[in-house]
Write an enzyme that holds these catalytic residues in place. Structure first.
Site, short mmCIF file in Angstrom:
data_model
loop_
_atom_site.label_atom_id
_atom_site.label_comp_id
_atom_site.label_asym_id
_atom_site.label_seq_id
_atom_site.Cartn_x
_atom_site.Cartn_y
_atom_site.Cartn_z
N SER A 170 0.80 -1.23 0.00
CA SER A 170 0.00 0.00 0.00
C SER A 170 0.83 1.28 0.00
CB SER A 170 -0.95 0.02 1.20
OG SER A 170 -0.24 0.23 2.40
N LYS A 192 1.53 4.35 7.00
CA LYS A 192 0.77 5.26 6.14
C LYS A 192 1.38 6.65 6.19
CE LYS A 192 -2.56 2.29 5.28
NZ LYS A 192 -2.35 1.44 4.16
#
Length: 132
Positions: free
Chosen positions: A50, A87
């Site tokens: 991701s 993230k």
């Protein structure tokens, strides 16, 4: 046991080759080069894709500093609803978002008062093996 790594006193051109210089610097200590606050720093391995837009790939090792306060656009290691995640943190108008960076599927997660969320640290470096 720590083994010193030789450090060449030259800069490698990523374009056309330049004449080689035959100079050695003192040995490179990767701890000193990559870690500013050893007591607050740890490494963790990444699983998943991701964050490939930020050049963080599955299998990479992240260096995380717990002493740094996260700033807008930093990459953070956090827990979200009991799971560890890596993230990009987006801070806008007193709102916090966590964002993936995998090209076209980048998801944005809004962090509100009901979200179980804790920042473990700021990612300062990525160790990426080119050859296994």
């Amino acid at each position: 046991m720590y083994t010193p790594i030789p450090f060449l006193k030259l800069i490698a051109s990523a374009g056309f080759p330049s004449p080689a210089e035959d100079f050695l610097e003192p040995n490179l200590d990767l701890n000193k080069f990559l870690i500013k606050n050893p007591p607050a720093t740890f490494c963790i391995k990444v699983k998943g894709d991701s964050m490939i837009g930020t050049r963080i790939y599955s299998g990479d090792v992240l260096i995380v500093d717990r002493s740094l306060s996260p700033e807008n656009n930093n990459i953070v290691l956090a827990t979200l609803n009991g799971s560890f995640i890596v993230k990009k943190i987006i801070i806008t108008h007193s709102k916090i978002y966590l964002m993936s960076d995998d090209g076209e599927r980048s998801e944005k997660i809004y962090i509100n008062d009901q979200t179980e969320f804790n920042i473990w640290g700021v990612v300062t470096s990525v160790i990426n093996k080119l050859i296994e």
